[in-house]
Design a protein around this motif. Structure first.
Motif, PDB file in Angstrom:
ATOM      1  N   ALA A  12       0.771  -1.242  -0.018  1.00  0.00           N
ATOM      2  CA  ALA A  12       0.055  -0.138   0.014  1.00  0.00           C
ATOM      3  C   ALA A  12       0.866   1.270  -0.033  1.00  0.00           C
ATOM      4  O   ALA A  12       0.557   2.213  -0.627  1.00  0.00           O
ATOM      5  N   GLU A  15       2.305   1.764  -3.628  1.00  0.00           N
ATOM      6  CA  GLU A  15       1.467   2.421  -4.402  1.00  0.00           C
ATOM      7  C   GLU A  15       1.071   3.973  -4.106  1.00  0.00           C
ATOM      8  O   GLU A  15       0.970   4.899  -4.825  1.00  0.00           O
ATOM      9  N   LEU A  16       0.860   4.123  -2.789  1.00  0.00           N
ATOM     10  CA  LEU A  16       0.604   5.489  -2.377  1.00  0.00           C
ATOM     11  C   LEU A  16       1.646   6.682  -2.693  1.00  0.00           C
ATOM     12  O   LEU A  16       1.700   7.485  -3.019  1.00  0.00           O
ATOM     13  N   ASN A  18       3.824   5.842  -5.192  1.00  0.00           N
ATOM     14  CA  ASN A  18       3.894   6.109  -6.508  1.00  0.00           C
ATOM     15  C   ASN A  18       2.860   7.276  -7.112  1.00  0.00           C
ATOM     16  O   ASN A  18       3.119   8.111  -7.808  1.00  0.00           O
ATOM     17  N   ILE A  19       1.653   7.250  -6.257  1.00  0.00           N
ATOM     18  CA  ILE A  19       0.725   8.379  -6.700  1.00  0.00           C
ATOM     19  C   ILE A  19       1.032   9.600  -6.308  1.00  0.00           C
ATOM     20  O   ILE A  19       0.986  10.496  -7.190  1.00  0.00           O
ATOM     21  N   GLY A  22       3.534  10.671  -8.862  1.00  0.00           N
ATOM     22  CA  GLY A  22       2.905  11.156  -9.907  1.00  0.00           C
ATOM     23  C   GLY A  22       2.333  12.665  -9.793  1.00  0.00           C
ATOM     24  O   GLY A  22       2.813  13.306 -10.917  1.00  0.00           O
ATOM     25  N   GLN A  23       2.042  13.134  -8.834  1.00  0.00           N
ATOM     26  CA  GLN A  23       1.656  14.402  -8.689  1.00  0.00           C
ATOM     27  C   GLN A  23       2.894  15.373  -8.716  1.00  0.00           C
ATOM     28  O   GLN A  23       2.942  16.412  -9.435  1.00  0.00           O
ATOM     29  N   GLY A  25       5.621  14.636 -10.233  1.00  0.00           N
ATOM     30  CA  GLY A  25       6.085  14.694 -11.730  1.00  0.00           C
ATOM     31  C   GLY A  25       5.435  15.836 -12.509  1.00  0.00           C
ATOM     32  O   GLY A  25       5.695  16.471 -13.216  1.00  0.00           O
ATOM     33  N   ILE A  40       9.383   3.921 -11.509  1.00  0.00           N
ATOM     34  CA  ILE A  40       8.788   3.404 -10.403  1.00  0.00           C
ATOM     35  C   ILE A  40       9.690   3.779  -8.979  1.00  0.00           C
ATOM     36  O   ILE A  40      10.885   3.327  -8.958  1.00  0.00           O
ATOM     37  N   GLN A 128      -4.012  10.041   1.024  1.00  0.00           N
ATOM     38  CA  GLN A 128      -4.660   8.632   0.567  1.00  0.00           C
ATOM     39  C   GLN A 128      -5.194   7.851   1.944  1.00  0.00           C
ATOM     40  O   GLN A 128      -6.015   7.036   1.808  1.00  0.00           O
TER      41      GLN A 128
ATOM     42  N   SER B  11       1.155  -3.097  -9.140  1.00  0.00           N
ATOM     43  CA  SER B  11       0.895  -2.899  -7.674  1.00  0.00           C
ATOM     44  C   SER B  11      -0.331  -3.704  -7.425  1.00  0.00           C
ATOM     45  O   SER B  11      -1.458  -3.385  -7.835  1.00  0.00           O
ATOM     46  N   ILE B  13      -2.023  -3.516  -4.910  1.00  0.00           N
ATOM     47  CA  ILE B  13      -3.004  -2.764  -4.210  1.00  0.00           C
ATOM     48  C   ILE B  13      -3.586  -1.751  -5.307  1.00  0.00           C
ATOM     49  O   ILE B  13      -4.966  -1.443  -5.133  1.00  0.00           O
ATOM     50  N   ALA B  14      -3.086  -1.186  -6.260  1.00  0.00           N
ATOM     51  CA  ALA B  14      -3.695  -0.479  -7.316  1.00  0.00           C
ATOM     52  C   ALA B  14      -4.601  -1.308  -7.940  1.00  0.00           C
ATOM     53  O   ALA B  14      -5.717  -0.867  -8.469  1.00  0.00           O
ATOM     54  N   THR B  56       3.307   2.980 -15.604  1.00  0.00           N
ATOM     55  CA  THR B  56       4.633   3.240 -14.950  1.00  0.00           C
ATOM     56  C   THR B  56       4.956   1.419 -14.462  1.00  0.00           C
ATOM     57  O   THR B  56       4.225   1.217 -13.262  1.00  0.00           O
ATOM     58  N   ALA B  83      -0.869   7.165 -12.397  1.00  0.00           N
ATOM     59  CA  ALA B  83      -0.578   8.217 -11.245  1.00  0.00           C
ATOM     60  C   ALA B  83       0.268   9.288 -12.044  1.00  0.00           C
ATOM     61  O   ALA B  83       0.400  10.340 -11.462  1.00  0.00           O
ATOM     62  N   ASP B  84       0.642   8.983 -13.301  1.00  0.00           N
ATOM     63  CA  ASP B  84       1.443   9.801 -14.075  1.00  0.00           C
ATOM     64  C   ASP B  84       0.159  10.937 -14.821  1.00  0.00           C
ATOM     65  O   ASP B  84      -0.154  10.699 -15.957  1.00  0.00           O
ATOM     66  N   VAL B  85       0.077  11.969 -13.950  1.00  0.00           N
ATOM     67  CA  VAL B  85      -1.077  12.955 -14.175  1.00  0.00           C
ATOM     68  C   VAL B  85      -0.729  14.149 -15.613  1.00  0.00           C
ATOM     69  O   VAL B  85      -1.485  15.038 -15.315  1.00  0.00           O
ATOM     70  N   GLN B  86       0.477  14.072 -15.922  1.00  0.00           N
ATOM     71  CA  GLN B  86       0.739  15.169 -16.617  1.00  0.00           C
ATOM     72  C   GLN B  86      -0.008  15.093 -18.005  1.00  0.00           C
ATOM     73  O   GLN B  86      -0.419  14.082 -18.374  1.00  0.00           O
ATOM     74  N   LYS B 104      -5.110   8.236 -11.120  1.00  0.00           N
ATOM     75  CA  LYS B 104      -4.941   7.591  -9.696  1.00  0.00           C
ATOM     76  C   LYS B 104      -4.945   8.742  -8.780  1.00  0.00           C
ATOM     77  O   LYS B 104      -4.286   9.801  -8.853  1.00  0.00           O
ATOM     78  N   PRO B 105      -5.710   8.568  -7.325  1.00  0.00           N
ATOM     79  CA  PRO B 105      -6.318   7.347  -7.191  1.00  0.00           C
ATOM     80  C   PRO B 105      -7.634   7.379  -8.019  1.00  0.00           C
ATOM     81  O   PRO B 105      -8.357   8.517  -8.341  1.00  0.00           O
TER      82      PRO B 105
END
Lengths: 204, 122
Positions: A12, A15-16, A18-19, A22-23, A25, A40, A128, B11, B13-14, B56, B83-86, B104-105
């Motif tokens: 968990a 993944e969190l 990772n999210i 992503g923000q 990035g 990753i 999250q 993942s 979890i994902a 990813t 999760a790559d929100v670009q 994501k989420p």
């Protein structure tokens, strides 16, 4: 499995994070006006006594710059960002700095990076798991440091730390920043509890 | 008739979060893949109608999967979940044949709206 967290909690957290990254990035892409390819995130829980060796293993035998930012709330700790001089200069160029940077500009870059990465990663995790979290102002640990001198484990009141390695690729440039999240001993349990609550929402 | 869905994400979890976001009463059969290579193997068996694809991932990322799918005729609907929100990521995957990009989420309402918008969920 991450030491101190069970397999589900570790997955968990991965993944969190990772999210969250992503923000980060997206934030960096907006600042740099470039598409940022994110790797990753590699995540691990390590003994605090091993932190100097961990940082050395991240960057090799080269001088580094480091900045830090404390966070508090649902869980508390501190996030450190460590970059080599090459990566710091590459990040500065992307942020629009030109030529030789003076000390104030280098500090500005390092504080921005810890702000963006730390905020996105820790903030993303907190969001999250429905934890309120706040950040203190970032500060510079130092520049041109020996990787073994970034952290003195004897001065830390912690046993474990969460390390997160993030690599960015922008056009033909590859830049790497290393995040280390320091969690005081009792906070690993707090984070584990929050992750359990999050996992319960997936089972309900 | 049951819709054949493939969830592709490294993942666990994902994958669980996405399963949880799907409409509970939707008649589907779900397969899962934990990387791009595994996703392509399952896709080539021909049973996938709808693919939820992360970007990813190890062993061929989501872009790599889309390239293969395009080269092989793209015989399923692909929704990228990343999760790559670009904005560039969204533009790139839509240009590569994905019908939608979900950040994501995953928000269950947002996901269901996309499914309805494309007539996948009626």
């Amino acid at each position: 499995m991450i030491n101190g967290l069970n397999e589900d909690q570790s997955a968990a957290l991965q993944e969190l994070a990772n999210i969250g990254m992503g923000q980060a990035g997206n934030s960096l892409a907006l600042i740099w006006k470039e598409f940022v390819h994110l790797s990753i995130p590699r995540i691990a829980m390590v003994d605090a006594s091993r932190l100097p060796d961990l940082i050395l293993s991240f960057v090799g035998d080269t001088a580094v710059s480091a900045s830090r930012q404390a966070f508090h709330g649902g869980f508390r700790g501190e996030v450190l960002v460590v970059v080599t001089a090459r990566d710091r200069n590459g990040l500065a160029q992307l942020m629009g700095y030109e030529g030789q940077l003076d000390a104030a500009e280098r500090e500005e870059v390092l504080l921005d990076i810890v702000n963006i990465l730390g905020g996105a990663c820790v903030g993303g995790i907190a969001q999250q798991v429905s934890a309120e979290i706040g950040f203190s102002a970032p500060s510079l640990i130092g520049e041109d440091l020996d990787p073994l001198d970034v952290i003195n484990p004897e001065q830390l009141a912690i046993d474990t730390a969460l390390s997160l390695e993030v690599c960015f690729q922008v056009e033909n440039r590859s830049l790497t920043a290393h995040l280390v999240i320091l969690l005081p001993n009792n906070e690993v349990g707090a984070l584990a509890d929050l992750l359990d609550q999050f996992l319960c929402t997936l089972e309900a | 008739m049951s819709v054949s869905v493939l969830i592709v994400d490294d993942s666990p979890i994902a994958r669980k979060m996405l399963r949880r976001a799907l409409p509970p009463d939707w008649d589907i059969t779900i397969q899962e893949a934990s990387d791009g290579a595994q996703a392509i193997d399952i896709y080539r068996k021909g049973s996938v109608e709808l693919m939820f694809l992360d970007l990813t991932m190890p062993n061929i990322d989501g872009y790599g999967v889309l390239e293969v799918l395009q080269a092989e005729g793209l015989n399923c609907i692909v929704i990228v979940v990343s999760a790559d929100v670009q904005p560039q990521a969204r533009e790139r995957v839509l240009a590569m044949g994905a019908i939608a990009f979900i950040p994501k989420p995953v928000n269950p309402e947002g996901l269901q709206e996309v499914l309805r918008q494309y007539g996948i969920l009626v």
